[in-house]
Design an enzyme around this catalytic site. Structure first.
Site, PDB file in Angstrom:
ATOM      1  N   LYS A   1      21.468  13.883  28.976  1.00  0.00           N
ATOM      2  CA  LYS A   1      21.969  12.501  28.868  1.00  0.00           C
ATOM      3  C   LYS A   1      21.549  11.726  30.127  1.00  0.00           C
ATOM      4  CE  LYS A   1      25.450  14.225  25.784  1.00  0.00           C
ATOM      5  NZ  LYS A   1      26.748  14.079  25.142  1.00  0.00           N
TER       6      LYS A   1
ATOM      7  N   GLU B   1      25.414   9.027  20.304  1.00  0.00           N
ATOM      8  CA  GLU B   1      25.664   8.016  21.341  1.00  0.00           C
ATOM      9  C   GLU B   1      24.699   6.841  21.176  1.00  0.00           C
ATOM     10  OE1 GLU B   1      25.453  10.665  24.707  1.00  0.00           O
ATOM     11  OE2 GLU B   1      27.335  11.579  24.072  1.00  0.00           O
TER      12      GLU B   1
ATOM     13  N   ASN C   1      20.796  18.832  26.663  1.00  0.00           N
ATOM     14  CA  ASN C   1      20.692  17.365  26.611  1.00  0.00           C
ATOM     15  C   ASN C   1      21.372  16.822  27.865  1.00  0.00           C
ATOM     16  OD1 ASN C   1      20.841  14.654  26.083  1.00  0.00           O
ATOM     17  ND2 ASN C   1      22.259  14.830  24.353  1.00  0.00           N
TER      18      ASN C   1
ATOM     19  N   GLY D   1      31.383  16.070  23.799  1.00  0.00           N
ATOM     20  CA  GLY D   1      31.961  15.699  25.083  1.00  0.00           C
ATOM     21  C   GLY D   1      33.477  15.712  25.092  1.00  0.00           C
TER      22      GLY D   1
ATOM     23  N   GLU E   1      25.732  17.655  14.898  1.00  0.00           N
ATOM     24  CA  GLU E   1      26.649  17.348  15.997  1.00  0.00           C
ATOM     25  C   GLU E   1      27.821  16.521  15.464  1.00  0.00           C
ATOM     26  OE1 GLU E   1      24.575  17.730  20.037  1.00  0.00           O
ATOM     27  OE2 GLU E   1      24.469  15.658  19.422  1.00  0.00           O
TER      28      GLU E   1
ATOM     29  N   HIS F   1      20.698  10.491  18.226  1.00  0.00           N
ATOM     30  CA  HIS F   1      21.926  11.045  18.819  1.00  0.00           C
ATOM     31  C   HIS F   1      23.080  10.079  18.538  1.00  0.00           C
ATOM     32  CE1 HIS F   1      24.885  12.352  21.733  1.00  0.00           C
ATOM     33  NE2 HIS F   1      24.246  13.509  21.754  1.00  0.00           N
TER      34      HIS F   1
ATOM     35  N   SER G   1      30.298  20.297  22.517  1.00  0.00           N
ATOM     36  CA  SER G   1      31.131  21.132  23.390  1.00  0.00           C
ATOM     37  C   SER G   1      30.782  22.616  23.320  1.00  0.00           C
ATOM     38  CB  SER G   1      32.621  20.911  23.111  1.00  0.00           C
ATOM     39  OG  SER G   1      32.959  19.552  23.347  1.00  0.00           O
TER      40      SER G   1
HETATM   41  P1  PGA Z   1      28.426  18.133  24.739  1.00  0.00           P
HETATM   42  O1  PGA Z   1      27.227  17.183  24.230  1.00  0.00           O
HETATM   43  O2  PGA Z   1      27.886  19.540  24.748  1.00  0.00           O
HETATM   44  O3  PGA Z   1      28.741  17.631  26.118  1.00  0.00           O
HETATM   45  O4  PGA Z   1      29.538  17.987  23.784  1.00  0.00           O
HETATM   46  C1  PGA Z   1      26.399  17.585  23.176  1.00  0.00           C
HETATM   47  C2  PGA Z   1      25.459  16.465  22.834  1.00  0.00           C
HETATM   48  O5  PGA Z   1      25.879  15.297  22.875  1.00  0.00           O
HETATM   49  O6  PGA Z   1      24.285  16.700  22.499  1.00  0.00           O
END
Ligand code: PGA
Length: 255
Positions: free
Chosen positions: A11, A96, A9, A172, A166, A94, A212
């Protein structure tokens, strides 16, 4: 043999030329499991990825979609527009987007239906915030997301969907869920799907872990029976770490 989906992903990262370089590096790698790779890119990269990956084993797709077919929705992109880019997958819900763009389970549900109508595979994200985990109510929280997100979705359609667990506190943050926590929730999600649909659907649905994941923890996460892959943010931005995670998946299959 277990089949994995290793999904990056990106982003809001990568210009078109960077997307092309990344795709080239994946194509040139000697990974035997290229058909398990997926890149989820910004809209502006999708035609570039099409030019590189259209006839390859590697899949690509988008990170969001609007649920309406067309109309006065300035700035939005429909499922048929995504289809035109050759995208086979799209992230929905997601955290976010739920947090910063007011995405709700109702809009997530409509987006799932819009994608399914265009034969694009949705990757539905679910997961709890930290306060919910700290109060030990994460299973109730995730079950309620699943019930509302899948409202009115048929058994035929649900088997086309990929679910990504998630936990918001792990995204993140560098704070990964432990393999046991990730496995426990992925098994729980499978059980909820079994209850809502059937055991056969539950056994076959792909459930990814995200939050992560990196080259150092991927193997311990991916080797759990209910984890079929990863949705990877930060560690998908460099080809080296993304390829290393794909190598972990491959290694597990050959154990
Ligand atoms: P991350 O993001 O691996 O940077 O924690 C995962 C995601 O948001 O899909």
């Amino acid at each position: 043999m277990k089949k994995f989906l290793i999904a990056g992903n990106w982003k809001m990262n990568k210009l078109s030329h960077e997307a092309i370089q990344f795709a080239d590096a994946l194509l040139k790698s000697d990974l035997p499991n290229k058909n398990e790779l997926l890149i989820l890119a910004p809209f502006t990269d999708l035609f570039s990825l099409k030019s590189k990956l259209e006839n390859s084993e590697i899949s690509y797709g988008a990170q969001n979609v609007h649920f309406e077919k067309k109309g006065a929705f300035t700035g939005e992109i429909s499922a048929s527009m995504l289809k035109e880019t050759g995208s086979n997958y799209c992230i929905v819900g997601h955290s976010e987007r739920r947090q910063y763009f007011n995405e709700t389970d109702d809009t997530v549900n409509l987006k799932l239906k819009a994608l399914l109508s265009e034969d694009i595979i949705p990757i539905l994200c679910v997961g709890e915030p930290l306060d919910v985990r700290n109060s030990n109510s994460e299973q109730t929280f995730v079950a309620s997301q699943l019930i509302r997100d899948f409202e009115g979705i048929s058994i035929e359609d649900v088997s086309k969907i990929v679910i990504a667990y998630e936990p918001i506190w792990a995204i993140g943050t560098g704070k990964t869920a432990t393999p046991a926590q990730a496995q426990e929730m992925c098994a729980f999600i499978r059980g909820v799907i079994g209850g809502m649909y059937s055991n056969e659907v539950a056994d076959n649905i792909l459930i990814l872990y995200g939050g992560s994941m990196n080259q150092n923890n991927a193997e311990d996460l991916l080797k759990n029976v209910d984890i079929n892959g990863g949705l990877i943010g930060g560690a998908s931005l460099e080809t080296e770490s993304f390829i290393k995670i794909a190598e972990c998946a491959n290694k597990i299959k050959t154990l």
